[in-house]
Design an enzyme around this catalytic site. Structure first.
Site, PDB file in Angstrom:
ATOM      1  N   TYR A 152       0.784  -1.380  -0.019  1.00  0.00           N
ATOM      2  CA  TYR A 152       0.031  -0.078   0.055  1.00  0.00           C
ATOM      3  C   TYR A 152       0.959   1.090   0.060  1.00  0.00           C
ATOM      4  CZ  TYR A 152      -3.386   3.394   1.533  1.00  0.00           C
ATOM      5  OH  TYR A 152      -4.160   4.733   1.763  1.00  0.00           O
TER       6      TYR A 152
ATOM      7  N   ASP B 108       9.325   2.672  -0.056  1.00  0.00           N
ATOM      8  CA  ASP B 108       8.333   3.314   0.630  1.00  0.00           C
ATOM      9  C   ASP B 108       8.386   2.800   1.984  1.00  0.00           C
ATOM     10  OD1 ASP B 108       6.074   4.620   1.809  1.00  0.00           O
ATOM     11  OD2 ASP B 108       4.700   3.550   0.405  1.00  0.00           O
TER      12      ASP B 108
ATOM     13  N   LYS C 150       4.109   8.980   8.912  1.00  0.00           N
ATOM     14  CA  LYS C 150       3.761   8.173  10.208  1.00  0.00           C
ATOM     15  C   LYS C 150       4.722   8.781  11.385  1.00  0.00           C
ATOM     16  CE  LYS C 150       0.729   4.719   8.397  1.00  0.00           C
ATOM     17  NZ  LYS C 150       1.149   4.045   7.094  1.00  0.00           N
TER      18      LYS C 150
END
Ligand code: PLP
Length: 436
Positions: free
Chosen positions: A149, A244, A272
């Site tokens: 994702y 990523d 995050k």
């Protein structure tokens, strides 16, 4: 033995209201509890490893805001720094010293990137990094992996069609087919598929994007050999390799998965943890690559609230804690002990459950497979077991993300006592899942 459901009266009331304001009552889909029992819990406050919902129920939290809260909730160092900075205003749309300070903390302790650009989310970081890769290589196609994702940007909301190497099929309405046609999707852990993609699309692939530690669709750990192979193949083909690290960055170590596997990617994205619980994303690369970004380079990217002082303050405070000697060693040891105890219980009972783990990430997979490394390895039917486990854990004061495809996180705020309580709750819940 099953125990009574907790009261969710206030949460249920808030949820009914929320449904009149927001699609599905939420501002991000997975929060809607569609794959688990009950209405979503509305959270009132968090402190350390604990959260409290609107009904006053208390939980030990393993969602940790989906990863950012590696120090737990409301950490005093983060809170105090944010309050201090907020006294002077919240946004200027002009540079501040705080941006330099966070950049120095990161670049001074990460040998894999030399320049960085701050944005406001992981999605934005990935979207910008893809544009940079396309601008730098002057190629259009990108290659991604099924089961990774990368946020909700158009080019990456694509899933594999049938066949070894496929153009993506859009996984959301509203994405032009022409966009998905620029995205090639292959399975993880399959060298042949990657080689075939490079053969089929010779000199057309700008970038290969991967979560080096895929943790958004279960925990699909890849081998060192496979990641080395991706690095080599990209180099041979003049294609950039994009790690990523929105979830793995600052999680498996300060330098993330790049250091864990000792691989130099061409671009890295972060999110995050980097923002200490406030909205921050970032992408970084060599100075030469980053200087393709505007205002010096021809790849445009901007942001009204980018490098926002309050968000920078939270990032500075959080990352400073991570640099304390022994921080990761302690966190990882605590997680390993926790996982080992669950594995021992499961082995003794003969339950069909594996706990996959890396650093302070863990994932419960109701399977007897030794390893799970591709999205197809996950049996969707096994999610019914997770659903029961989730209900039983909620009722016992343990909060996991509301989907069996989501990993759990342990923070430095989780105490040994928290983990003991959690283990007991997990053992009791598993006995119910497996009808013992
Ligand atoms: C969470 C995540 C994103 C998206 O970040 P947002 O801040 O939710 O936009 C992108 N990539 C990975 C690997 C993620 O874990």
């Amino acid at each position: 033995m099953s125990i009574p459901d907790i009261s969710r009266a206030k949460s249920a009331e808030l949820y009914e209201k929320a449904k009149t304001y927001f699609p599905g009552g939420v501002n991000s889909p997975v929060r809607a509890f569609k794959s688990v029992y009950g209405t979503p819990l509305f959270i009132d406050k968090g402190d350390g490893s604990h959260i409290w919902d609107a009904d006053g129920n208390e939980f030990i939290d393993f969602c940790c805001s989906w990863g950012p809260l590696i120090l737990g909730h409301n950490h005093p160092a983060v809170r105090n720094k944010v309050i201090e900075v907020m006294q002077k205003g919240m946004s200027f749309g002009a540079p501040t010293a705080l941006e330099n300070e966070l950049a120095e903390l990161i670049l001074g302790n990460n040998k894999y990137i030399k320049k960085i650009r701050f944005v406001s989310s992981g999605t934005e970081a990935v979207m910008s990094a893809i544009r940079l890769a396309r601008g730098y290589t002057k190629r259009d196609k990108i290659l991604k992996f099924e089961g990774c994702y990368h946020g909700h940007t158009d080019a990456l909301l694509v899933k594999a069609g049938s066949g070894l190497v496929t153009f993506g099929e859009t996984s959301s309405a509203g994405i032009p087919k022409a966009f998905a046609d620029e995205t090639i999707v292959v399975a993880l852990n399959d060298k042949d598929a990657v080689l075939k993609a490079f053969e089929d699309f010779k000199d057309q692939i700008a970038v290969v994007i991967i979560e080096p530690i895929p943790a958004n669709n279960g925990l699909l750990l890849q081998t060192q050999d496979y990641l080395d192979f991706l690095r080599e193949t990209c180099t041979q083909n003049g294609t950039m390799l994009l790690f990523d690290e929105v979830i793995s960055g600052f999680r498996v170590g300060f330098e993330g998965a790049a250091a864990y596997y000792n691989i130099q990617p061409d671009i890295i994205t972060y999110g995050k943890i980097i923002g200490g619980g406030l909205p921050v994303g970032a992408y970084g690369a060599s100075a030469e690559v980053m200087d393709h970004i505007s205002p010096v380079g021809s790849v445009y990217q901007a942001g009204t609230l980018s490098g926002n002082p309050v968000a920078m303050a939270a990032g500075i405070a959080q990352l400073s804690e991570l640099l304390q000697p022994g921080f990761y060693e302690q966190l990882h040891a605590k997680t390993a002990d926790f996982v080992k105890a669950i594995e021992a219980f499961v082995a003794e009972r003969g339950y069909e459950l594996r706990v996959f783990t890396i650093g302070s990430i863990f994932w419960f997979a109701f399977t007897d497979r030794e390893s799970i490394s591709t999205a197809d390895d996950i049996d969707p039917a096994s999610m019914l077991k997770f659903k029961v486990m989730h209900r039983e854990l909620i009722n016992r004061g343990i909060y996991l993300g509301p989907s069996g495809y989501e990993v759990g996180f342990i923070s430095s705020a989780h105490t040994i006592a928290d983990l003991e309580t959690t283990k007991t709750a997990i053992f009791d819940s598993l006995d119910i899942v497996f009808n013992n």
